[in-house]
Design a protein around this motif. Structure first.
Motif, PDB file in Angstrom:
ATOM      1  N   GLU A  47       0.871  -1.202  -0.048  1.00 34.51           N
ATOM      2  CA  GLU A  47       0.122   0.056   0.010  1.00 34.51           C
ATOM      3  C   GLU A  47       0.960   1.351   0.013  1.00 34.51           C
ATOM      4  N   GLU A  48       1.896   1.264   0.624  1.00 39.66           N
ATOM      5  CA  GLU A  48       2.892   2.470   0.771  1.00 39.66           C
ATOM      6  C   GLU A  48       3.446   2.571  -0.427  1.00 39.66           C
ATOM      7  N   LEU A  49       3.573   1.593  -1.292  1.00 39.34           N
ATOM      8  CA  LEU A  49       4.245   1.880  -2.683  1.00 39.34           C
ATOM      9  C   LEU A  49       3.152   2.131  -3.594  1.00 39.34           C
ATOM     10  N   GLY A  50       1.631   2.128  -3.300  1.00 38.83           N
ATOM     11  CA  GLY A  50       0.777   2.793  -4.073  1.00 38.83           C
ATOM     12  C   GLY A  50       0.089   1.768  -4.850  1.00 38.83           C
ATOM     13  N   TYR A  51       0.577   0.310  -4.783  1.00 38.19           N
ATOM     14  CA  TYR A  51      -0.260  -0.599  -5.654  1.00 38.19           C
ATOM     15  C   TYR A  51      -1.876  -1.168  -4.831  1.00 38.19           C
ATOM     16  N   LEU A  52      -1.911  -0.857  -3.888  1.00 35.22           N
ATOM     17  CA  LEU A  52      -3.179  -1.230  -3.303  1.00 35.22           C
ATOM     18  C   LEU A  52      -3.696  -0.255  -2.464  1.00 35.22           C
ATOM     19  N   GLU A  53      -5.105  -0.194  -2.435  1.00 36.95           N
ATOM     20  CA  GLU A  53      -5.817   0.653  -1.602  1.00 36.95           C
ATOM     21  C   GLU A  53      -6.876   0.086  -0.596  1.00 36.95           C
ATOM     22  N   LYS A  54      -7.375   1.020   0.118  1.00 29.89           N
ATOM     23  CA  LYS A  54      -8.426   0.374   1.088  1.00 29.89           C
ATOM     24  C   LYS A  54      -9.809   1.185   0.858  1.00 29.89           C
ATOM     25  N   THR A  55     -10.979   0.675   1.096  1.00 28.74           N
ATOM     26  CA  THR A  55     -11.880   1.400   0.501  1.00 28.74           C
ATOM     27  C   THR A  55     -12.536   2.089   1.941  1.00 28.74           C
ATOM     28  N   HIS A  56     -12.036   1.570   3.147  1.00 35.29           N
ATOM     29  CA  HIS A  56     -12.364   2.490   4.265  1.00 35.29           C
ATOM     30  C   HIS A  56     -11.126   1.920   5.370  1.00 35.29           C
ATOM     31  N   THR A  57     -11.009   2.434   6.597  1.00 34.24           N
ATOM     32  CA  THR A  57      -9.810   2.238   7.137  1.00 34.24           C
ATOM     33  C   THR A  57      -9.605   0.733   7.572  1.00 34.24           C
ATOM     34  N   SER A  58     -10.610   0.261   7.756  1.00 37.55           N
ATOM     35  CA  SER A  58     -10.702  -1.264   7.900  1.00 37.55           C
ATOM     36  C   SER A  58     -11.089  -2.424   7.139  1.00 37.55           C
ATOM     37  N   SER A  59     -10.955  -2.102   6.052  1.00 41.92           N
ATOM     38  CA  SER A  59     -11.557  -2.874   4.954  1.00 41.92           C
ATOM     39  C   SER A  59     -10.384  -3.892   4.503  1.00 41.92           C
ATOM     40  N   GLY A  60     -10.884  -4.689   3.465  1.00 43.07           N
ATOM     41  CA  GLY A  60      -9.615  -5.564   3.069  1.00 43.07           C
ATOM     42  C   GLY A  60      -8.921  -4.511   1.875  1.00 43.07           C
ATOM     43  N   ARG A  61      -8.101  -4.940   1.203  1.00 38.25           N
ATOM     44  CA  ARG A  61      -7.361  -4.286   0.249  1.00 38.25           C
ATOM     45  C   ARG A  61      -8.032  -4.453  -1.259  1.00 38.25           C
ATOM     46  N   ILE A  62      -7.988  -3.607  -2.077  1.00 38.82           N
ATOM     47  CA  ILE A  62      -8.282  -3.683  -3.401  1.00 38.82           C
ATOM     48  C   ILE A  62      -7.098  -3.203  -4.202  1.00 38.82           C
ATOM     49  N   PRO A  63      -6.866  -3.289  -5.590  1.00 39.50           N
ATOM     50  CA  PRO A  63      -5.733  -2.920  -6.071  1.00 39.50           C
ATOM     51  C   PRO A  63      -5.922  -1.580  -6.696  1.00 39.50           C
ATOM     52  N   SER A  64      -5.025  -0.585  -6.545  1.00 45.75           N
ATOM     53  CA  SER A  64      -5.078   0.712  -7.095  1.00 45.75           C
ATOM     54  C   SER A  64      -5.001   0.558  -8.679  1.00 45.75           C
ATOM     55  N   GLU A  65      -5.257   1.543  -9.237  1.00 43.31           N
ATOM     56  CA  GLU A  65      -4.896   1.610 -10.861  1.00 43.31           C
ATOM     57  C   GLU A  65      -3.449   1.349 -11.129  1.00 43.31           C
ATOM     58  N   LYS A  66      -2.297   1.863 -10.342  1.00 43.12           N
ATOM     59  CA  LYS A  66      -1.097   1.353 -10.517  1.00 43.12           C
ATOM     60  C   LYS A  66      -0.887   0.025 -10.194  1.00 43.12           C
ATOM     61  N   GLY A  67      -1.463  -0.552  -9.138  1.00 45.32           N
ATOM     62  CA  GLY A  67      -1.364  -2.189  -8.971  1.00 45.32           C
ATOM     63  C   GLY A  67      -1.979  -2.629 -10.178  1.00 45.32           C
ATOM     64  N   TYR A  68      -3.129  -2.392 -10.733  1.00 43.33           N
ATOM     65  CA  TYR A  68      -3.474  -3.053 -12.167  1.00 43.33           C
ATOM     66  C   TYR A  68      -2.324  -3.088 -12.962  1.00 43.33           C
ATOM     67  N   HIS A  69      -2.056  -1.869 -13.163  1.00 37.98           N
ATOM     68  CA  HIS A  69      -0.858  -1.707 -13.981  1.00 37.98           C
ATOM     69  C   HIS A  69       0.401  -2.589 -13.794  1.00 37.98           C
ATOM     70  N   TYR A  70       0.755  -2.636 -12.713  1.00 44.87           N
ATOM     71  CA  TYR A  70       2.037  -3.551 -12.324  1.00 44.87           C
ATOM     72  C   TYR A  70       1.753  -5.022 -12.631  1.00 44.87           C
ATOM     73  N   TYR A  71       0.233  -5.315 -12.271  1.00 42.02           N
ATOM     74  CA  TYR A  71      -0.131  -6.593 -12.460  1.00 42.02           C
ATOM     75  C   TYR A  71      -0.086  -6.868 -14.164  1.00 42.02           C
ATOM     76  N   VAL A  72      -0.635  -6.226 -15.056  1.00 43.61           N
ATOM     77  CA  VAL A  72      -0.736  -6.231 -16.608  1.00 43.61           C
ATOM     78  C   VAL A  72       0.506  -6.372 -17.027  1.00 43.61           C
ATOM     79  N   GLU A  73       1.734  -5.394 -16.470  1.00 41.47           N
ATOM     80  CA  GLU A  73       2.910  -5.368 -17.297  1.00 41.47           C
ATOM     81  C   GLU A  73       3.688  -6.587 -16.648  1.00 41.47           C
ATOM     82  N   ASN A  74       3.627  -6.831 -15.512  1.00 45.29           N
ATOM     83  CA  ASN A  74       4.687  -7.545 -14.718  1.00 45.29           C
ATOM     84  C   ASN A  74       4.248  -9.270 -14.461  1.00 45.29           C
ATOM     85  N   LEU A  75       3.067  -9.133 -14.142  1.00 45.56           N
ATOM     86  CA  LEU A  75       2.551 -10.283 -13.407  1.00 45.56           C
ATOM     87  C   LEU A  75       1.939 -11.203 -14.225  1.00 45.56           C
TER      88      LEU A  75
END
Lengths: 330, 330
Positions: A47-75
Motif C-alpha cells: 500500500e505504501e508503494l501505491g499498489y493497493l488501496e483500502k475502501t475504508h480504514t478497516s476494509s480489505g485491500r483492493i488494487p489501485s490503478e497503479k496496482g493493476y498496471h503492475y499486474y498487467v505489465e509484470n505479473l
DNA sequence: AGTTAGCACTGGTGAATAATGTGTGCTAAG
DNA sequence: CTTAGCACACATTATTCACCAGTGCTAACT
C-alpha cells in the motif's frame, strides 16, 4: 518488492477480479503458509508503494490503478490459445463467405458475450481509399441519388435536390467528366480537386459551371463520412452485467457515454500493440478499463476495443484480442 | 359515472402524471370545494369501477390502466398547437434541403428531448419500392460491389465474391440484361423474377446461366433489408430520465428491450390513427405506454412511435405526433 | 340523499440504536 | 522476520420508535 510480495499482489488482483470484494489478510493465509499478520505487513508495504488501496480504514485491500498496471505489465500470464472460445472465433474467421468487416464484428460480438464486457469496432471505413466510381441516378424531376464507390468496395450514397437552374443532362455530363478525371483520387482530396481541377475543366464547355460544382460539392459532402469511423458495438450493454453497475446513476452514466458517438470515436487508435488503459488514463470513463489495438488488413484499418470495469480479466481479454488481431492480419 | 367523478378522475390522472406520487383525498379538497370525505367516497366508487388503484391499503390513489384509458379517450383535451416546441418542428420541416426521412428523424429527436420519452422512427425504407437501377462495380479480381437503387432513391449495396468459374464480363452482361428486364419490378419480387424471367432469358446466350443466376441471387439477397424497417432512435435513453427508472433492474430491463431490434421492429404499425397502447396492451414493455401511428408521404411509409412510462403526458405527445403527422402528409 | 366531522387503523418513511462481523494497525514475544 | 493477541474502525443489518399521510367507517348534519 520481494518475490512473495509480487505473488501477493498477483493473488490480490486476481482474487478481487474474481470475487469483486476487497480481499482481507486472513483469506490468503493458507495459500502463503503464513499468518494473517505476515500478509498484513506485506500488504501495508504494497500500500505504501501505491499498489493497493483500502475502501475504508478497516476494509480489505483492493488494487489501485497503479496496482493493476503492475499486474498487467509484470505479473499476469497470457492464457493458452485453446478452448471452445477460440474455436468459435476460428469458425467465423474461416468462413470465406463473410466480408472481413462482418467477420471482425461477429468475432467481437462473441468476445463480448464470453467476457461480459462491451466491445467496439471502429472501422475506418476507407482510410486511404480512393475513388473508384461515382454515379448519378435520377430519381424524379427534383432529386438524384449520387453513389460513390471506393477501390476497396465501400459505398456511400446521398440524395441531392436538383437546383432549379440546372438540368439533369448537365449533371450527368459533369459526372462523366468527374469519373474521367478523378478516379484514383483519395477521398479526402475530392472536394479540393472538384474546385481546382473539375471547375476549370468544365468551365470550358458548360455555362453553369459554378452551379454545377456547387451541386457536386453538395453531393460529395456527406461522403466525408466514408473517411470517418464506422462504429460497431458487440453487446453494447453487456458491461451492465458487471456487478459494479448496480446503481442507477452509474448505469445511466455509462449508457450515456456509450450513446455518445463522439466520445466512442475518440477511442480510435493506430497503435499496433495491444494497449491497456486503466481508469483515469483512458479518456472514455475513469471507472473503466479500455483495452484496444488497431488492425490493418490489406489497407483496411480500424480499431478493436474492449470496455470493462477496471476489475477486468486482463489476461483473457488480451489473449483473445491478440488472437483475433494476429489471425486477421495473418 | 357522474360529472364530478369524471372531473375527479381527470384531476387524479393529471396530478399523478405531474407529481409521480399517489394522490390523496385531502389534496383535492379546495379544487372541488368539498371535504376530503366526499372525495374519498367518489374515489372508492372510481376504484370499484376499476379506474383507480392503491399501492397499499392506506395510500393515495393512482390511475389503473383502465383509468388511463378512460382519460385518454374521454377526458383529456388536446393542447393548442402553439408555443416554441411547435416552432422548432416547423423550422425543421420547412427546411427544403432536408430529405424527408432526415426531417422526420430530427423532429422526433426534438419531441424526445422536450418530453423526455424515447422516440422511434421505423422507416419502411422502400415499401412498395421498385427497382430503378442495379450496377455491378468490379473492385478487384475476386470482388465486385453490387449497388441497387430504388425509384424513391434508396440505395443498398453489397460486396460479393466472384465465383472462380465466372468472369466479370459475364456478370456485367447479365447485369445489363437484368437492368433491361427488371427495372420497375417491386423489390420483393426480384428474386422470383430472377429465377423465372432472367434465367430462361440468359440461358439462350450464356453457357453458365445457372452459376450466374446463383451469383445474382447472392448479390440481391441482402437487399431484402431494403424492404425491412430502418430503425431510428431519437434520444434513445431519454426515457431513463423519468423517475420510474430509479432502480438498476428496471433500467437494465428497458435498455435491454430498446437494444433488441426485433422487439423494437414489432412496434411497426400501419394504423393511420394515432393509437395509445397502455401497459399490458402494448407488446413492448408492460410498464410503458407506446403511442404510435403510421405516416405515408408519397408512398414513403413508416411508423412514428413514442415510448414513455404509463404515467405519460398523453395530451402533449398526441398533440405533437398529430401535428407532425399532419404536417408531413400535408 | 348527499355531505361532513371524527376516529381508529394501516402501512410507508426516516432516524436512532444496537449487535455483529470483518478487517485493520500495533505491540510484544517467539 | 514471523506470529499471536488485542483494541479499534467501519460497514452491514436488524430492531425499535415516532411520525405522517392516507384510508374506511360511522354517525350526525343539511
Amino acid at each position: 518488492m520481494g518475490e512473495r510480495q509480487k505473488k501477493l499482489l498477483k493473488a490480490i488482483v486476481e482474487s478481487y477480479i474474481k470475487n469483486v470484494k476487497p480481499v482481507g489478510s486472513k483469506s490468503l493465509c493458507k495459500k502463503f503458509n503464513c499468518s494473517s499478520a505476515t500478509i498484513r505487513n506485506d500488504m501495508m508495504y504494497l500500500e505504501e508503494l501505491g499498489y493497493l488501496e483500502k475502501t475504508h480504514t478497516s476494509s480489505g485491500r483492493i488494487p489501485s490503478e497503479k496496482g493493476y498496471h503492475y499486474y498487467v505489465e509484470n505479473l499476469m500470464k497470457l492464457k493458452d490459445i485453446t478452448g471452445e472460445d477460440v474455436l468459435k472465433l476460428q469458425t467465423i474467421l474461416n468462413n470465406k463467405d463473410l466480408v472481413l468487416s462482418d467477420a471482425i464484428n461477429k468475432c467481437m460480438e462473441i468476445i463480448s458475450d464470453i467476457t461480459n464486457y462491451t466491445s467496439i469496432v471502429l472501422g475506418k471505413n476507407s482510410y486511404n481509399n480512393v475513388l473508384k466510381q461515382i454515379s448519378i441516378i435520377p430519381i424524379d424531376e427534383k432529386k438524384v441519388v449520387s453513389v460513390l464507390v471506393t477501390n476497396t468496395g465501400h459505398v456511400a450514397n446521398r440524395q441531392v435536390i436538383i437546383p432549379e437552374d440546372i438540368s439533369v443532362k448537365e449533371i450527368v455530363k459533369t459526372c462523366e467528366i468527374i469519373n474521367k478525371s478523378l478516379v484514383g483520387t483519395p477521398l479526402n482530396e475530392i472536394l479540393e480537386k472538384l474546385e481546382f481541377v473539375i471547375k476549370p475543366e468544365i468551365a470550358k464547355t458548360m455555362q453553369k459551371y459554378e452551379e454545377l460544382c456547387s451541386f457536386f460539392y453538395d453531393a460529395f459532402y456527406e461522403f466525408k463520412d466514408l473517411n470517418k469511423d464506422d462504429v460497431f458495438f458487440g453487446g453494447k450493454t453487456n458491461i451492465l452485467k458487471q456487478p459494479e453497475y448496480n446503481e442507477p446513476e452509474k448505469i445511466k452514466e455509462i449508457i450515456e457515454k456509450l450513446e455518445n458517438v463522439e466520445l466512442v470515436k475518440n477511442i480510435e487508435t493506430d497503435d499496433k500493440e495491444i494497449k491497456v488503459y486503466i481508469g483515469e488514463e483512458n479518456n472514455f470513463d475513469p471507472d473503466t478499463t479500455v483495452i484496444k489495438t488497431s488492425y490493418n488488413v490489406d489497407g483496411e484499418v480500424g480499431t478493436l476495443a474492449i470496455i470493462g470495469p477496471k476489475r477486468m480479466e486482463y489476461d483473457k481479454v488480451v489473449t483473445l484480442l491478440n488472437f483475433l488481431k494476429n489471425y486477421i492480419e495473418r
